[in-house]
Design a protein around this motif. Structure first.
Motif, PDB file in Angstrom:
ATOM      1  N   GLY A 175      87.587  27.487  55.588  1.00  0.00           N
ATOM      2  CA  GLY A 175      87.640  26.138  56.132  1.00  0.00           C
ATOM      3  C   GLY A 175      87.251  25.037  55.171  1.00  0.00           C
ATOM      4  O   GLY A 175      87.319  23.858  55.516  1.00  0.00           O
ATOM      5  N   SER A 211      96.965  22.186  61.418  1.00  0.00           N
ATOM      6  CA  SER A 211      95.935  21.733  62.344  1.00  0.00           C
ATOM      7  C   SER A 211      95.206  20.496  61.848  1.00  0.00           C
ATOM      8  O   SER A 211      95.057  20.257  60.645  1.00  0.00           O
ATOM      9  CB  SER A 211      94.921  22.865  62.556  1.00  0.00           C
ATOM     10  OG  SER A 211      93.753  22.405  63.180  1.00  0.00           O
ATOM     11  N   GLN A 213      92.187  20.171  61.859  1.00  0.00           N
ATOM     12  CA  GLN A 213      90.944  20.597  61.217  1.00  0.00           C
ATOM     13  C   GLN A 213      91.021  20.550  59.694  1.00  0.00           C
ATOM     14  O   GLN A 213      90.013  20.690  59.014  1.00  0.00           O
ATOM     15  CB  GLN A 213      90.592  22.011  61.664  1.00  0.00           C
ATOM     16  CG  GLN A 213      90.348  22.136  63.162  1.00  0.00           C
ATOM     17  CD  GLN A 213      89.965  23.535  63.571  1.00  0.00           C
ATOM     18  OE1 GLN A 213      89.115  24.160  62.945  1.00  0.00           O
ATOM     19  NE2 GLN A 213      90.599  24.050  64.618  1.00  0.00           N
ATOM     20  N   TYR A 214      92.232  20.336  59.165  1.00  0.00           N
ATOM     21  CA  TYR A 214      92.424  20.299  57.721  1.00  0.00           C
ATOM     22  C   TYR A 214      93.112  19.003  57.330  1.00  0.00           C
ATOM     23  O   TYR A 214      94.012  18.530  58.023  1.00  0.00           O
ATOM     24  CB  TYR A 214      93.256  21.499  57.255  1.00  0.00           C
ATOM     25  CG  TYR A 214      92.645  22.813  57.655  1.00  0.00           C
ATOM     26  CD1 TYR A 214      91.638  23.395  56.888  1.00  0.00           C
ATOM     27  CD2 TYR A 214      93.045  23.460  58.825  1.00  0.00           C
ATOM     28  CE1 TYR A 214      91.061  24.597  57.265  1.00  0.00           C
ATOM     29  CE2 TYR A 214      92.466  24.657  59.212  1.00  0.00           C
ATOM     30  CZ  TYR A 214      91.472  25.221  58.424  1.00  0.00           C
ATOM     31  OH  TYR A 214      90.885  26.397  58.798  1.00  0.00           O
ATOM     32  N   LYS A 382      80.836  20.530  56.004  1.00  0.00           N
ATOM     33  CA  LYS A 382      81.689  20.478  57.196  1.00  0.00           C
ATOM     34  C   LYS A 382      81.014  21.215  58.341  1.00  0.00           C
ATOM     35  O   LYS A 382      80.364  22.249  58.144  1.00  0.00           O
ATOM     36  CB  LYS A 382      83.050  21.130  56.892  1.00  0.00           C
ATOM     37  CG  LYS A 382      84.042  21.128  58.036  1.00  0.00           C
ATOM     38  CD  LYS A 382      85.375  21.715  57.582  1.00  0.00           C
ATOM     39  CE  LYS A 382      86.408  21.717  58.707  1.00  0.00           C
ATOM     40  NZ  LYS A 382      87.716  22.248  58.251  1.00  0.00           N
ATOM     41  N   SER A 384      81.983  22.295  62.538  1.00  0.00           N
ATOM     42  CA  SER A 384      82.917  22.258  63.668  1.00  0.00           C
ATOM     43  C   SER A 384      82.327  23.049  64.830  1.00  0.00           C
ATOM     44  O   SER A 384      81.696  24.101  64.633  1.00  0.00           O
ATOM     45  CB  SER A 384      84.283  22.831  63.277  1.00  0.00           C
ATOM     46  OG  SER A 384      84.187  24.193  62.936  1.00  0.00           O
ATOM     47  N   LYS A 386      83.225  24.501  68.808  1.00  0.00           N
ATOM     48  CA  LYS A 386      84.319  24.844  69.711  1.00  0.00           C
ATOM     49  C   LYS A 386      83.771  25.184  71.094  1.00  0.00           C
ATOM     50  O   LYS A 386      82.760  25.889  71.213  1.00  0.00           O
ATOM     51  CB  LYS A 386      85.106  26.035  69.166  1.00  0.00           C
ATOM     52  CG  LYS A 386      86.317  26.433  70.007  1.00  0.00           C
ATOM     53  CD  LYS A 386      87.077  27.572  69.331  1.00  0.00           C
ATOM     54  CE  LYS A 386      88.325  27.952  70.120  1.00  0.00           C
ATOM     55  NZ  LYS A 386      89.081  29.040  69.450  1.00  0.00           N
ATOM     56  N   THR A 396      88.093  21.843  70.066  1.00  0.00           N
ATOM     57  CA  THR A 396      87.328  21.955  68.827  1.00  0.00           C
ATOM     58  C   THR A 396      87.146  20.564  68.231  1.00  0.00           C
ATOM     59  O   THR A 396      88.097  19.781  68.171  1.00  0.00           O
ATOM     60  CB  THR A 396      88.051  22.858  67.812  1.00  0.00           C
ATOM     61  OG1 THR A 396      88.243  24.154  68.380  1.00  0.00           O
ATOM     62  CG2 THR A 396      87.235  22.982  66.529  1.00  0.00           C
ATOM     63  N   GLU A 432      90.497  18.463  68.505  1.00  0.00           N
ATOM     64  CA  GLU A 432      91.759  19.146  68.783  1.00  0.00           C
ATOM     65  C   GLU A 432      91.608  20.023  70.007  1.00  0.00           C
ATOM     66  O   GLU A 432      90.590  20.703  70.179  1.00  0.00           O
ATOM     67  CB  GLU A 432      92.161  19.986  67.571  1.00  0.00           C
ATOM     68  CG  GLU A 432      93.545  20.585  67.634  1.00  0.00           C
ATOM     69  CD  GLU A 432      93.917  21.214  66.300  1.00  0.00           C
ATOM     70  OE1 GLU A 432      94.819  20.687  65.624  1.00  0.00           O
ATOM     71  OE2 GLU A 432      93.278  22.220  65.923  1.00  0.00           O
ATOM     72  N   ARG A 448      92.955  13.243  63.602  1.00  0.00           N
ATOM     73  CA  ARG A 448      92.027  13.325  62.478  1.00  0.00           C
ATOM     74  C   ARG A 448      91.873  11.941  61.857  1.00  0.00           C
ATOM     75  O   ARG A 448      92.872  11.222  61.678  1.00  0.00           O
ATOM     76  CB  ARG A 448      92.546  14.310  61.425  1.00  0.00           C
ATOM     77  CG  ARG A 448      91.620  14.472  60.222  1.00  0.00           C
ATOM     78  CD  ARG A 448      92.211  15.424  59.186  1.00  0.00           C
ATOM     79  NE  ARG A 448      91.330  15.556  58.035  1.00  0.00           N
ATOM     80  CZ  ARG A 448      90.355  16.441  57.922  1.00  0.00           C
ATOM     81  NH1 ARG A 448      90.145  17.311  58.909  1.00  0.00           N
ATOM     82  NH2 ARG A 448      89.588  16.489  56.845  1.00  0.00           N
TER      83      ARG A 448
END
Length: 711
Positions: A175, A211, A213-214, A382, A384, A386, A396, A432, A448
């Motif tokens: 990640g 996603s 997330q990136y 970072k 995250s 969920k 998430t 997300e 994002r």
């Protein structure tokens, strides 16, 4: 260029040695016999686990003995548990899961993504596939280049995806971003990936629509998941035609630590094989890797990964600013990457994953009487979180902080010409959600945010995707999203008066997976905005930099893999068509870039011969000609090179030495001894006339030989 070949055989040795463990294997299906791809299988009460592949098959290895409970779970199906006795050898356990009466079927978004070892999408490549692809030379990026959406740019070695430049494709480990994933090199010599595929259990290649997330990648994301606790203690030794390596692993039920040391010296190999370049100092590399794992409590896992590489070489290279006279280029590079992550489950559907990563890269280049020293320090943190509200809905959310510091010093004849230094603090946040609807529909939506304090730019990037299950074996998926990326460091050293570059993706996908076969086809359209432009002659003038560039890429891709028709034969074929044009950098008009050949074809085959304990492999690669610019004509980028074609082969023989598993590995690149021309460099001769110099491989064919032992 071939020093990564040892990774293939090394991993084969590791895999073969692991056969001494207790192995549970079988197939996981529903009541109709359809494979349940990605089903999670674990030894209950341990962290030993795996997931089912595209045929529903799984292989689970464990060091546990005695009565143990095997558990399997898959969204939309009742959990499965069975207690069996483990001793030695292999146990076959086929599992049939029952669908929950009130749950939906599992539908997964596949638009833009190829995965290996991921628990949610169809598996198309496994880590061992990456290592045993003949053309890959043991390199992750070489294997990914056999998938649709990628372009074969053999003189570069990096990923070029769907008409995008190499800097638009980023790599993430657990990640977290890797700032410098490729080895440092000089013009016209390909770079390689820095990391061994055997370090990873999951490989997700997203060629678009990935996603929320990136971030910070206009074209694609290569998302790698590292291995868990090592299954056993062991040490290994590799002796190769290009160097040696050694490794040792200490492991128990709750922790493990592995250390590997590598030394490569290409002098013996390059002295024996005719080279295009004159080497004043042959490439020499020292590297070490440390991987630590510690289980925390019942569900927590702490992972540490640290790699260091130091390399040095010197060669004569034509100086195209001086009638192509030979000029010595000396390159020294050191690279450190560390990654620390922690994941845990809080219960009641809550889980967390957090981590930090540091990339430190130092590059010292001396072309002729000039000297360029660069240091890039990139740090990322970072977190995250969920929340699974039910088996059909989860959310998430997370945040990132990533300061990037770049320094460059340029001097000529020991006299400093320029010094550049800046720091850019990037922050991002994302949220997300995923939901299953109507028993056949999966929906994912997110947003994002990206902010750069150096650019003073803030953006919101919405993304959405969905998949519709047409039948148990086939589905359609669509995805769309906006993606932003900070301009490259090499541009920001001239000016900070720029904004994020932008790409918008539209993707549609159809996929069929049945009986160890997979077919998928995908169409896409990608639109570029705010691309950086500058004057190619006055590149040093900061007032001539702007975000006025744009472009597009559109295409069709097809992928077919068959592991069933011929016993012990596994093969895949991929095809990509692309139509791409862009106006960016020093381009004078909107044209197809040199890294976007219109047609790309790859075919990979692997055949296991049980009686000989040998696997044979072959890869065929083809690409139509690449555009290039001839400055002696009035048109820009109006010519094409001839087609690219390559056939590579390899063989792996597994045998016993003093009761220990060993591997003998050999590989040959460009079997047909074809001269592939990647483009041309132009220079003026003594009369002021343009002359063309072909860009070709430093050697037409490559060879590798090695033996690898595990103890």
């Amino acid at each position: 260029m071939i020093n990564k070949l040892f990774l293939t055989a090394s991993f084969l040795a590791f895999t073969a040695a692991a056969l001494a463990q207790v192995t549970i294997k079988g197939r996981i299906t529903d009541k109709s016999g359809n494979p349940l791809i990605g089903t999670s299988v674990v030894v209950k009460g341990s962290i030993d686990g795996t997931s089912a592949d595209t045929s529903g098959s799984y292989i689970l290895k464990t060091r546990r003995k005695g009565l143990q409970t095997i558990a399997a779970s898959f969204i939309g199906y009742e959990p499965f548990e069975k207690t069996i006795s483990l001793s030695t050898g292999t146990i076959e356990l086929n599992i049939v899961l029952k669908e929950k009466a009130t749950a939906i079927q599992d539908v997964v978004i596949t638009a833009g993504a190829f995965e290996a070892g991921d628990k949610k999408k169809g598996v198309t490549l496994k880590p061992l596939d990456i290592l045993t692809t003949a053309s890959a030379t043991g390199d992750i990026y070489g294997a990914i280049n056999t998938l649709p959406g990628t372009a074969t740019i053999a003189d570069d070695g990096r990923l070029f995806v769907r008409g995008g430049d190499a800097y638009e494709s980023l790599t993430y480990i657990d990640g977290l971003r890797v700032k410098k994933p490729y080895s440092s090199t000089t013009p016209d010599l390909p770079s390689r990936g820095r990391y061994s595929p055997q370090m990873f259990t999951g490989t997700t290649f997203s060629s678009g629509g990935y996603s929320a997330q990136y971030g910070q990648a206009l074209s694609s994301a290569l998302i790698l998941q590292t291995t868990g606790i090592a299954p056993k203690s062991q040490w290994g030794l590799g002796i190769m035609s290009v160097g040696v390596n050694g490794s040792e692993t200490f492991a128990n039920e709750r922790s493990s630590i592995s250390v590997q040391v590598d030394y490569y010296n290409l002098k013996p190999y390059l002295s024996a094989v005719k080279q295009q370049h004159k080497w004043n100092k042959y490439p020499e590399t020292f590297g070490t890797t440390v991987a630590g794992r510690q289980k925390i409590g019942n569900d927590g896992l702490l992972k540490l990964m640290a790699t260091f590489q130091s390399s040095h070489f010197n060669l004569d290279y034509p100086d195209y600013n001086n009638q192509a006279r030979a000029m010595a280029i000396d390159l020294k590079n050191s690279n450190l990457y560390t990654n620390l992550t922690y994941s845990d489950s809080w219960g009641k559907g809550w889980s967390i994953k957090t981590g930090v990563a540091l990339s430190l890269d130092k590059n010292n280049v001396k072309p002729g009487m000039s000297k360029v020293d660069e240091t890039n320090t990139y740090f990322q943190s970072k977190v995250s979180v969920k929340k699974e509200f039910s088996s059909i809905f989860n959310i998430t959310g997370g945040a990132e902080l990533a300061p990037n510091r770049f320094r460059q010093s340029y001097s000529v004849n020991s006299s400093t010409v320029s010094n550049t230094s800046y720091t850019d603090n990037n922050t991002a946040a994302f949220v997300e959600g995923e939901a299953m609807l109507f028993n056949k529909l999966a929906v994912r939506g997110g947003v994002r945010s990206e902010y750069s304090d150096l650019l003073g730019d803030f953006k919101l990037a919405p993304r959405a995707s969905l998949a519709w299950l047409l039948a148990p074996c086939c589905q359609i998926s669509v995805a769309s999203g906006i993606f932003y990326q900070t301009p490259e460091d090499q541009l920001l050293r001239f000016t900070h008066d720029l904004k994020f570059e932008k790409a918008t993706h539209y993707i549609a996908n159809f996929q069929v997976t049945k009986n160890d076969r997979i077919f998928r086809t995908e169409v896409y359209y990608k639109e570029y905005d705010n691309m950086v432009r500058f004057d190619g002659v006055k590149f040093y003038d900061p007032t001539l930099y702007n975000n006025g560039g744009n472009g597009f890429a559109k295409g069709l891709e097809v992928f077919w893999r068959d592991q069933k028709t011929v016993r012990n034969l596994d093969y895949w074929v991929s095809y990509s068509y692309i139509d791409s044009k862009r106006l960016y950098r020093d381009f004078t008009e909107k044209v197809t870039p040199t890294f976007a050949p219109k047609h790309n074809v790859s075919a990979v085959g692997k055949w296991w011969i049980s009686k000989l304990s040998t696997q044979l492999g072959a890869t065929f690669s083809y690409a139509t000609g690449r555009p290039y610019d001839d400055p002696s004509t009035p048109l820009f980028m109006d010519k094409l090179t001839k087609e690219y074609m390559d056939v590579s082969i390899n063989a792996s023989y597994i045998f016993k030495l003093f009761g220990k598993t060993s591997v003998l590995y050999t590989q040959m690149g460009n079997l047909l001894n074809r001269e592939n021309i990647y483009g041309y460099n132009y220079y003026r001769d003594a009369n002021g006339q343009y002359q063309a110099a072909k860009i070709t491989a430093s050697t037409k064919q490559s060879f590798f030989f090695g033996v690898f032992l595990n103890f």
